[in-house]
Design a protein around this motif. Sequence first.
Motif, PDB file in Angstrom:
ATOM      1  N   ILE A  97       0.843  -1.203   0.000  1.00 36.52           N
ATOM      2  CA  ILE A  97       0.000   0.000   0.000  1.00 36.52           C
ATOM      3  C   ILE A  97       0.876   1.250   0.000  1.00 36.52           C
ATOM      4  CG2 ILE A  97      -1.649   1.353   1.356  1.00 36.52           C
ATOM      5  CD1 ILE A  97      -2.813  -1.427   2.283  1.00 36.52           C
ATOM      6  N   ARG A  98       1.896   1.252   0.834  1.00 35.57           N
ATOM      7  CA  ARG A  98       2.788   2.421   0.893  1.00 35.57           C
ATOM      8  C   ARG A  98       3.533   2.629  -0.423  1.00 35.57           C
ATOM      9  NH1 ARG A  98       4.076   0.387   6.196  1.00 35.57           N
ATOM     10  NH2 ARG A  98       2.806   1.504   7.706  1.00 35.57           N
ATOM     11  N   GLN A  99       3.916   1.529  -1.056  1.00 37.35           N
ATOM     12  CA  GLN A  99       4.588   1.652  -2.349  1.00 37.35           C
ATOM     13  C   GLN A  99       3.656   2.280  -3.383  1.00 37.35           C
ATOM     14  OE1 GLN A  99       5.815  -2.396  -3.078  1.00 37.35           O
ATOM     15  NE2 GLN A  99       7.799  -2.108  -2.088  1.00 37.35           N
ATOM     16  N   GLU A 100       2.425   1.864  -3.378  1.00 38.97           N
ATOM     17  CA  GLU A 100       1.462   2.373  -4.353  1.00 38.97           C
ATOM     18  C   GLU A 100       0.993   3.783  -4.002  1.00 38.97           C
ATOM     19  OE1 GLU A 100      -0.374   2.501  -7.813  1.00 38.97           O
ATOM     20  OE2 GLU A 100       0.963   0.887  -7.183  1.00 38.97           O
ATOM     21  N   ALA A 101       1.139   4.186  -2.759  1.00 37.32           N
ATOM     22  CA  ALA A 101       0.700   5.525  -2.324  1.00 37.32           C
ATOM     23  C   ALA A 101       1.403   6.638  -3.105  1.00 37.32           C
ATOM     24  CB  ALA A 101       0.920   5.702  -0.829  1.00 37.32           C
TER      25      ALA A 101
END
Length: 158
Positions: A97-101
Amino acid sequence: MKNIKYFLIFICISLSISSFAQNKVCSGIEYSTDKLFYRATSNGTSMDITASKKKARSNARNAIITQISANIESSINRQNCEDIYKKKMMELSMIAIRQEAGNIKTICENSNLENKKYVSDVVVELNKEIIIKGIIAQIENDNTLKGLFDADHFKKSL
Protein backbone atom coordinates in the motif's frame (compact mmCIF):
# COMPACT_ATOMS: atom_id res chain seq x y z
CA MET A 1 -12.10 54.56 -25.23
CA LYS A 2 -14.17 51.82 -26.85
CA ASN A 3 -11.17 49.45 -26.71
CA ILE A 4 -10.72 50.05 -22.98
CA LYS A 5 -14.41 49.33 -22.40
CA TYR A 6 -14.19 46.00 -24.27
CA PHE A 7 -10.94 45.16 -22.50
CA LEU A 8 -12.55 45.71 -19.08
CA ILE A 9 -15.57 43.63 -20.05
CA PHE A 10 -13.24 40.86 -21.23
CA ILE A 11 -11.30 40.97 -17.93
CA CYS A 12 -14.51 40.80 -15.87
CA ILE A 13 -15.82 37.83 -17.85
CA SER A 14 -12.47 36.04 -17.61
CA LEU A 15 -12.34 36.51 -13.86
CA SER A 16 -15.92 35.28 -13.49
CA ILE A 17 -15.22 32.15 -15.52
CA SER A 18 -11.98 31.52 -13.64
CA SER A 19 -13.71 31.95 -10.30
CA PHE A 20 -16.53 29.64 -11.37
CA ALA A 21 -14.06 26.94 -12.48
CA GLN A 22 -12.19 27.20 -9.16
CA ASN A 23 -15.37 26.63 -7.15
CA LYS A 24 -16.38 23.24 -8.50
CA VAL A 25 -17.81 20.93 -5.88
CA CYS A 26 -15.72 17.90 -4.96
CA SER A 27 -18.59 15.69 -3.83
CA GLY A 28 -21.02 13.26 -5.32
CA ILE A 29 -21.07 9.66 -6.44
CA GLU A 30 -18.22 10.16 -8.92
CA TYR A 31 -15.92 10.95 -5.97
CA SER A 32 -16.82 7.87 -3.90
CA THR A 33 -14.98 4.56 -3.76
CA ASP A 34 -16.30 2.15 -6.39
CA LYS A 35 -15.35 -1.19 -7.99
CA LEU A 36 -12.34 0.30 -9.78
CA PHE A 37 -10.93 2.92 -7.42
CA TYR A 38 -10.41 3.68 -3.77
CA ARG A 39 -11.22 7.37 -3.22
CA ALA A 40 -10.94 9.73 -0.28
CA THR A 41 -12.01 13.32 0.30
CA SER A 42 -10.50 15.76 2.76
CA ASN A 43 -9.92 19.43 3.37
CA GLY A 44 -7.32 21.79 4.74
CA THR A 45 -7.50 25.32 6.12
CA SER A 46 -4.84 28.02 6.21
CA MET A 47 -4.32 31.70 5.64
CA ASP A 48 -2.11 30.68 2.70
CA ILE A 49 -3.79 28.93 -0.26
CA THR A 50 -0.75 26.75 -0.96
CA ALA A 51 -0.63 25.57 2.65
CA SER A 52 -4.37 24.81 2.69
CA LYS A 53 -4.02 22.70 -0.48
CA LYS A 54 -1.01 20.88 0.96
CA LYS A 55 -2.91 20.12 4.19
CA ALA A 56 -5.92 18.90 2.22
CA ARG A 57 -3.77 16.59 0.06
CA SER A 58 -1.95 15.23 3.12
CA ASN A 59 -5.24 14.59 4.94
CA ALA A 60 -6.74 12.91 1.87
CA ARG A 61 -3.63 10.76 1.44
CA ASN A 62 -3.86 9.60 5.06
CA ALA A 63 -7.59 8.98 4.69
CA ILE A 64 -7.23 6.80 1.59
CA ILE A 65 -4.41 4.75 3.15
CA THR A 66 -6.53 4.24 6.29
CA GLN A 67 -9.54 3.24 4.18
CA ILE A 68 -7.52 0.74 2.14
CA SER A 69 -5.82 -0.69 5.23
CA ALA A 70 -9.14 -1.28 6.98
CA ASN A 71 -10.57 -2.96 3.88
CA ILE A 72 -7.52 -5.18 3.43
CA GLU A 73 -7.36 -6.07 7.14
CA SER A 74 -10.99 -7.18 7.04
CA SER A 75 -10.25 -9.41 4.06
CA ILE A 76 -7.09 -10.86 5.62
CA ASN A 77 -8.97 -11.67 8.83
CA ARG A 78 -11.20 -13.95 6.74
CA GLN A 79 -8.19 -16.05 5.71
CA ASN A 80 -8.15 -19.55 7.19
CA CYS A 81 -4.86 -19.44 9.12
CA GLU A 82 -3.42 -18.54 12.51
CA ASP A 83 -3.27 -14.95 13.72
CA ILE A 84 0.52 -14.81 13.53
CA TYR A 85 0.31 -15.42 9.77
CA LYS A 86 -2.51 -12.90 9.38
CA LYS A 87 -0.32 -10.32 11.12
CA LYS A 88 2.53 -11.02 8.68
CA MET A 89 0.09 -10.76 5.75
CA MET A 90 -1.05 -7.38 7.02
CA GLU A 91 2.55 -6.16 7.37
CA LEU A 92 3.30 -7.16 3.78
CA SER A 93 0.05 -5.56 2.64
CA MET A 94 1.06 -2.27 4.24
CA ILE A 95 4.36 -2.37 2.35
CA ALA A 96 2.46 -2.77 -0.93
CA ILE A 97 0.00 0.00 0.00
CA ARG A 98 2.79 2.42 0.89
CA GLN A 99 4.59 1.65 -2.35
CA GLU A 100 1.46 2.37 -4.35
CA ALA A 101 0.70 5.52 -2.32
CA GLY A 102 3.26 7.32 -4.48
CA ASN A 103 0.78 6.98 -7.35
CA ILE A 104 -2.12 8.71 -5.60
CA LYS A 105 -3.93 10.86 -8.14
CA THR A 106 -5.82 14.06 -7.31
CA ILE A 107 -9.12 14.02 -9.21
CA CYS A 108 -10.73 17.14 -7.75
CA GLU A 109 -9.39 20.21 -6.00
CA ASN A 110 -11.27 23.29 -4.89
CA SER A 111 -10.26 26.31 -2.78
CA ASN A 112 -12.40 29.07 -1.33
CA LEU A 113 -11.68 32.07 0.87
CA GLU A 114 -13.83 31.92 4.02
CA ASN A 115 -13.37 34.27 6.98
CA LYS A 116 -9.92 35.37 5.77
CA LYS A 117 -8.75 31.74 5.52
CA TYR A 118 -8.48 29.46 2.53
CA VAL A 119 -10.39 26.20 2.72
CA SER A 120 -9.26 23.62 0.17
CA ASP A 121 -11.13 20.41 -0.64
CA VAL A 122 -9.34 17.54 -2.34
CA VAL A 123 -10.41 14.14 -3.67
CA VAL A 124 -7.73 11.52 -4.36
CA GLU A 125 -7.89 8.04 -5.83
CA LEU A 126 -5.88 4.84 -6.24
CA ASN A 127 -6.56 1.99 -8.64
CA LYS A 128 -7.91 -1.02 -6.70
CA GLU A 129 -6.64 -3.66 -9.11
CA ILE A 130 -3.04 -2.42 -8.92
CA ILE A 131 -3.13 -2.33 -5.12
CA ILE A 132 -4.63 -5.82 -4.87
CA LYS A 133 -2.07 -7.24 -7.32
CA GLY A 134 0.74 -5.62 -5.32
CA ILE A 135 -0.53 -7.08 -2.05
CA ILE A 136 -0.97 -10.55 -3.53
CA ALA A 137 2.55 -10.41 -5.01
CA GLN A 138 4.03 -9.34 -1.65
CA ILE A 139 2.28 -12.15 0.24
CA GLU A 140 2.89 -14.85 -2.36
CA ASN A 141 6.61 -13.97 -2.48
CA ASP A 142 6.87 -14.86 1.21
CA ASN A 143 7.72 -18.58 1.44
CA THR A 144 6.01 -19.02 4.82
CA LEU A 145 2.72 -17.50 3.68
CA LYS A 146 2.61 -18.80 0.13
CA GLY A 147 0.66 -21.98 0.95
CA LEU A 148 -1.53 -20.35 3.59
CA PHE A 149 -2.82 -17.45 1.52
CA ASP A 150 -5.91 -17.91 -0.64
CA ALA A 151 -5.69 -15.13 -3.25
CA ASP A 152 -9.09 -15.90 -4.78
CA HIS A 153 -10.82 -15.76 -1.39
CA PHE A 154 -8.91 -12.55 -0.66
CA LYS A 155 -10.11 -10.89 -3.89
CA LYS A 156 -13.71 -12.00 -3.40
CA SER A 157 -13.88 -10.68 0.16
CA LEU A 158 -12.80 -7.16 -0.82
